[in-house]
Design a protein around this motif. Structure first.
Motif, PDB file in Angstrom:
ATOM      1  N   ALA A 279      44.343  27.459  38.432  1.00 22.40           N
ATOM      2  CA  ALA A 279      43.720  28.076  37.264  1.00 22.40           C
ATOM      3  C   ALA A 279      44.325  29.437  36.984  1.00 22.40           C
ATOM      4  O   ALA A 279      44.218  29.976  35.896  1.00 22.40           O
ATOM      5  CB  ALA A 279      42.212  28.220  37.484  1.00 22.40           C
ATOM      6  N   GLN A 280      44.987  30.006  38.004  1.00 27.88           N
ATOM      7  CA  GLN A 280      45.545  31.350  37.872  1.00 27.88           C
ATOM      8  C   GLN A 280      46.916  31.350  37.207  1.00 27.88           C
ATOM      9  O   GLN A 280      47.398  32.400  36.823  1.00 27.88           O
ATOM     10  CB  GLN A 280      45.703  31.981  39.261  1.00 27.88           C
ATOM     11  N   GLU A 281      47.559  30.173  37.123  1.00 30.84           N
ATOM     12  CA  GLU A 281      48.962  30.196  36.708  1.00 30.84           C
ATOM     13  C   GLU A 281      49.131  30.551  35.237  1.00 30.84           C
ATOM     14  O   GLU A 281      48.285  30.229  34.430  1.00 30.84           O
ATOM     15  CB  GLU A 281      49.599  28.842  36.985  1.00 30.84           C
TER      16      GLU A 281
ATOM     17  N   VAL B  14      41.937  45.687  33.111  1.00 30.53           N
ATOM     18  CA  VAL B  14      42.697  44.611  33.742  1.00 30.53           C
ATOM     19  C   VAL B  14      42.007  43.305  33.395  1.00 30.53           C
ATOM     20  O   VAL B  14      40.793  43.175  33.549  1.00 30.53           O
ATOM     21  CB  VAL B  14      42.751  44.767  35.275  1.00 30.53           C
ATOM     22  N   ALA B  15      42.792  42.352  32.892  1.00 32.13           N
ATOM     23  CA  ALA B  15      42.230  41.040  32.582  1.00 32.13           C
ATOM     24  C   ALA B  15      43.100  39.990  33.242  1.00 32.13           C
ATOM     25  O   ALA B  15      44.272  40.227  33.529  1.00 32.13           O
ATOM     26  CB  ALA B  15      42.189  40.834  31.079  1.00 32.13           C
ATOM     27  N   PHE B  16      42.521  38.836  33.497  1.00 29.93           N
ATOM     28  CA  PHE B  16      43.290  37.727  34.058  1.00 29.93           C
ATOM     29  C   PHE B  16      43.307  36.565  33.092  1.00 29.93           C
ATOM     30  O   PHE B  16      42.281  36.229  32.505  1.00 29.93           O
ATOM     31  CB  PHE B  16      42.682  37.272  35.381  1.00 29.93           C
ATOM     32  N   LYS B  17      44.489  35.972  32.984  1.00 31.30           N
ATOM     33  CA  LYS B  17      44.576  34.755  32.179  1.00 31.30           C
ATOM     34  C   LYS B  17      44.262  33.587  33.093  1.00 31.30           C
ATOM     35  O   LYS B  17      44.869  33.433  34.139  1.00 31.30           O
ATOM     36  CB  LYS B  17      45.965  34.595  31.574  1.00 31.30           C
ATOM     37  N   MET B  18      43.295  32.803  32.708  1.00 32.62           N
ATOM     38  CA  MET B  18      42.859  31.723  33.580  1.00 32.62           C
ATOM     39  C   MET B  18      42.701  30.444  32.776  1.00 32.62           C
ATOM     40  O   MET B  18      42.527  30.470  31.564  1.00 32.62           O
ATOM     41  CB  MET B  18      41.474  32.020  34.149  1.00 32.62           C
ATOM     42  N   TYR B  19      42.693  29.312  33.502  1.00 31.37           N
ATOM     43  CA  TYR B  19      42.303  28.069  32.875  1.00 31.37           C
ATOM     44  C   TYR B  19      40.812  27.916  33.026  1.00 31.37           C
ATOM     45  O   TYR B  19      40.259  28.139  34.084  1.00 31.37           O
ATOM     46  CB  TYR B  19      42.987  26.892  33.553  1.00 31.37           C
ATOM     47  N   LYS B  26      41.631  31.106  29.036  1.00 35.54           N
ATOM     48  CA  LYS B  26      40.815  32.211  28.572  1.00 35.54           C
ATOM     49  C   LYS B  26      41.210  33.459  29.330  1.00 35.54           C
ATOM     50  O   LYS B  26      41.879  33.397  30.352  1.00 35.54           O
ATOM     51  CB  LYS B  26      39.340  31.890  28.752  1.00 35.54           C
ATOM     52  N   GLU B  27      40.792  34.574  28.790  1.00 35.93           N
ATOM     53  CA  GLU B  27      41.119  35.828  29.440  1.00 35.93           C
ATOM     54  C   GLU B  27      39.839  36.434  29.987  1.00 35.93           C
ATOM     55  O   GLU B  27      38.851  36.548  29.281  1.00 35.93           O
ATOM     56  CB  GLU B  27      41.768  36.753  28.419  1.00 35.93           C
ATOM     57  N   GLY B  67      50.695  37.834  38.878  1.00 39.40           N
ATOM     58  CA  GLY B  67      51.441  37.684  37.624  1.00 39.40           C
ATOM     59  C   GLY B  67      50.613  37.403  36.399  1.00 39.40           C
ATOM     60  O   GLY B  67      51.040  37.709  35.286  1.00 39.40           O
ATOM     61  N   ASN B  68      49.421  36.840  36.578  1.00 40.96           N
ATOM     62  CA  ASN B  68      48.643  36.484  35.388  1.00 40.96           C
ATOM     63  C   ASN B  68      47.715  37.605  34.934  1.00 40.96           C
ATOM     64  O   ASN B  68      46.831  37.396  34.128  1.00 40.96           O
ATOM     65  CB  ASN B  68      47.842  35.210  35.641  1.00 40.96           C
ATOM     66  N   ALA B  69      47.925  38.807  35.488  1.00 42.63           N
ATOM     67  CA  ALA B  69      47.077  39.928  35.097  1.00 42.63           C
ATOM     68  C   ALA B  69      47.656  40.624  33.868  1.00 42.63           C
ATOM     69  O   ALA B  69      48.865  40.752  33.733  1.00 42.63           O
ATOM     70  CB  ALA B  69      46.956  40.918  36.243  1.00 42.63           C
TER      71      ALA B  69
END
Lengths: 281, 303, 201
Positions: A279-281, B14-19, B26-27, B67-69
């Protein structure tokens, strides 16, 4: 922000994985179905047409008996797939049963299973495989069981490790304290957790099974010469390759490699999809 | 005490891109509009509950987020922006991290080597923490918990770091052991370093830090002097007051509600839904920090 | 004695015992705090008292009888890390239902919002999840609760909330409590008697 993720080929990583998996599955399923339903006359013996190089009529050329190589390959690959599928399934069931029981029962049984695992992994696969296949009278049954009995140890170890970890987790132990039975815990807590590991394990077992099946057949300990199988085809091709009949080995070889790689693609992508941290990728 | 600001963080998000479910991405905003600064010779404690994302502040400063931050806002070190190449030069030398756990050490490398390649420096650092010279030749698994903690601190002091970021340095330690670890940080600060101490144990931090930055739902709602934590009338933000009243030592009185978390943050003031002084004004916009009685607070009504 | 440990011996390796002949008892109506530094074995002792670990020697008696093995254990534990104590693949509703099905009033009392029931653990914060763990442990058959650093990972407001809920239930239903903690202030707030781990060994 999600727009930026869409730049590469217009899709995000998760959708791409799904597409890879579907393409691979569709290709393999087509080969399998086509090969099974194929009329044997498509690759019948026609001595008038022997050793035709690849051309419009025979895209993979013909062999020393004038059989069309394309149809023989499709048929052969689908035979290999059946054997690979059956062998993987048998293998994975052995692995599931041994893996879970060895972790749950523990003690001497666990030690015995681990010893079997080490023995099987210590011997070269091929040697053991030839031995088992030969003992069972060669043929499809011999190869299938041979492959099945040599490929379970790795998956067993994976399943066992997973179950051991789960068994000592707080929520499983709490479940016992709430008066739940072993059966309940195994079915509700442990089994659903093992499923992803198990599924990926099966798919990644496939390419091994097919490669080994072909290898044993190639060496002459597997399927009989009259069955169209990739191993048989390659083995026959060896006799003619020195005289410049390159197409006899090249195309079947490529088809085998393609099938193996595609299974790998399915397995690897499945693994990433089922891994929660993807989910992080 | 010199009043030089070593590090200032302004409006960091700081936000994370996630599934999410299926293919939707979503962020998730984990840190929003956070402000903090730390001066030479001072310990500032960032106090907030575990898992609320305050470790990410350390990772953001050090540039080691995954990396997804997605990061926005500015981080200045000694007055100039802390850029990627500059950070690479400073990290591990002028800016040091004392990590949360021993898992940050390489299990297969002798600890002396991990502290520094310079043997004399290692010796000096170890002496400072009363570690025997022979300890440098041990592997991480051979150290006791207390020794391990001192080794981690030694990694930070060996390079004469000007800025030390300690991420939960005392989890699960007894009171005196934790106190001793804190004393080490106090000594480092007194020797001129700027220390950011990230912790969930506000009680412990109070005894050693100069200022406390109170972390709530991914932002700092108030920066107060440690001495303000003697009476709730000295504190500025309603959340800090609530925090104070809930401490076992002074009342143990809970305030209703839960901290909002990434994905369901309210508009405006993040504490507003639980605040009894809330007005219409609190429910929109960014509440900028302002100076109140030598501290900073993000509340329209603090006085 | 409500819960009693008699001459408990336990060690993870044979040569070194962590617990060497521990005697410990909690009487009816008592709330006891067990205080000690980390790694001293207080967690191990609490796991033995809850029947999670079998001591190498000695016995644990609840109401003068050994703890039941196959049915719902009257001694329930609440752990330090709620995220480890619930199955990550289950919705909280199922997790709760594993022990019992509380009514809406009880959930409201525990500060559990109805919509949390249909979420997965990853969608809740530590404090929210810990409420579920406390609610789960407070099943009707529970007679004793062991809270092992239950509120250590929570912020002080949530800590005060959870202890308030817990204490209310415990007093209402006359349930015994052993709180394992490193915080003296908390112990003084919550318990009627404080025991230092060192005194036991």
């Amino acid at each position: 922000m999600s727009k930026r993720a869409l730049t590469f080929t217009g899709l995000n990583a998760r959708s791409r994985m799904i597409i890879y998996i579907s393409v691979a599955v569709v290709y393999l399923a087509c080969v399998f179905v086509w090969g099974t339903l194929l009329d044997p006359s498509a690759y019948a013996v026609r001595f008038a047409d022997k050793f035709i190089p690849p051309s419009a009529g025979h895209i993979f050329g013909t062999d020393f008996m004038g059989r069309d190589m394309f149809f023989r390959c499709v048929r052969g690959l689908s035979n290999s797939l059946v054997i690979g599928l059956a062998a993987s399934l048998i293998s994975s069931v052995i692995a599931l049963v041994f893996g879970i029981s060895s972790a749950v029962i523990g003690g001497k049984f666990d030690k015995a299973v681990l010893m079997c695992v080490d023995c099987c992994m210590g011997l070269p696969h091929l040697v053991l495989l030839i031995l088992i296949s030969f003992m069972l009278g060669r043929g499809a049954k011999g190869v299938m069981l041979g492959v099945a009995f040599t490929h379970w140890p790795e998956l067993t170890r994976l399943v066992r490790a997973e179950v051991l970890q789960l068994r000592s987790s707080q929520y499983v132990r709490a479940s016992y304290k709430m008066g739940k039975s072993r059966m309940y815990v195994a079915m509700r807590h442990i089994f659903p957790h093992v499923i992803p590991v198990y599924l990926v394990g099966i798919v990644l077992l496939f390419p091994h099974a097919i490669m080994h099946e072909s290898a044993v057949t190639f060496l002459g300990f597997g399927l009989p010469a009259e069955t169209p199988a990739i191993g048989v085809i390659l083995s026959e091709a060896m006799r003619h390759i020195a005289t410049g009949k390159w197409w006899l080995a090249l195309f079947p070889g490529l088809m085998l490699i393609a099938a193996v790689l595609l299974f790998d693609v399915i397995g690897e992508n499945l693994k990433r999809l089922l891994n929660p941290s993807s989910a992080q990728e | 005490m010199e009043n030089k600001i070593v590090l200032s963080v302004n409006g960091l998000s700081v936000a994370f891109k996630m599934y999410g479910k299926g293919f939707a991405r979503k962020e998730l905003r984990v840190i929003s509009n956070l402000n903090i600064n730390v001066r030479k010779g001072e310990i500032i404690a960032v106090a907030g509950s575990s898992g609320s994302g305050k470790s990410l502040l350390a990772h953001a400063i050090l540039g080691i987020l995954p990396g997804n931050a997605v990061v926005s806002g500015e981080i200045n070190y000694c007055g100039t922006p802390l850029t990627e190449p500059r950070l690479r030069k400073l990290r591990g030398k002028e800016i040091a991290l004392v990590p949360q756990s021993v898992e940050y050490l390489d299990p297969l490398m002798k600890v002396g080597k991990q502290v520094s390649a310079d043997k004399a420096a290692v010796k000096a650092a170890f002496e400072r923490y009363k570690l025997a010279d022979s300890a440098a030749n041990l592997f991480p698994f051979q150290l006791s918990g207390g020794m391990m903690r001192r080794v981690l601190c030694a990694t930070a002091v060996v390079g004469n770091a000007k800025l030390i970021i300690a991420d939960e340095p005392t989890p699960g330690m007894s009171k005196d052991l934790a106190g001793r670890a804190m004393k080490h940080f106090r000594d480092l600060a007194d020797a001129g370093a700027a220390v950011i101490l990230i912790t969930h144990d506000i009680d412990l931090a109070l005894g050693y830090a100069d200022r406390i930055a109170v972390f709530y739902a991914g932002t700092t709602v108030e920066t107060a002097l440690a001495s303000d934590f003697t009476d709730d009338s000295l504190l500025r933000h309603p959340y800090t007051k609530a925090l104070w009243r809930a401490m076992p030592g002074n009342g143990f009185r809970p305030t209703a509600g839960t901290q909002p978390y990434a994905g369901s943050l309210p508009e405006g003031c993040l504490f507003a839904p639980r605040c009894d002084k809330k007005t219409q004004e609190c429910t929109y916009g960014i509440i900028e920090p302002r100076e109140v009685r030598n501290g900073e607070v993000c509340c329209r009504y603090a006085s | 004695m409500l819960l009693e440990a008699k001459n408990i011996k336990f060690g993870y390796n044979k040569s070194r015992l962590i617990l060497n002949g521990v005697n410990f008892g909690i009487d009816y109506g008592e709330r006891v705090a067990l205080i000690g530094p980390s790694g001293c074995g207080k967690s191990t002792l609490s796991q033995i008292l809850a029947g999670y670990l079998k001591p190498q020697a000695g016995e644990v008696l609840f109401d003068s009888k050994p703890l039941p093995r196959k049915e719902f254990c009257p001694v329930q534990m609440v752990y330090q890390h709620p995220e480890k104590a619930v199955n990550p693949r289950w919705k909280l509703r199922s997790t709760l239902a594993e022990a019992w099905t509380p009514d809406a009033e009880f959930l409201d009392d525990m500060g559990i919002a109805p919509e949390w029931l249909d979420r997965y653990p990853a969608e809740l914060s530590g404090g929210e999840m810990q409420r579920f763990c406390v609610a789960r442990a407070l099943a009707p058959q529970t007679k004793f609760i062991i809270a092992d650093e239950m509120s250590t990972m929570l912020d002080v407001i949530t800590q005060a909330q959870i202890w308030e809920l817990m204490l209310r239930q415990i007093q209402q239903r006359n349930i015994g409590l052993l709180a394992v903690t490193h915080s003296m202030e908390l112990a003084e707030r919550v318990c009627t008697r404080i025991v230092r781990f060192e005194e036991l060994t």
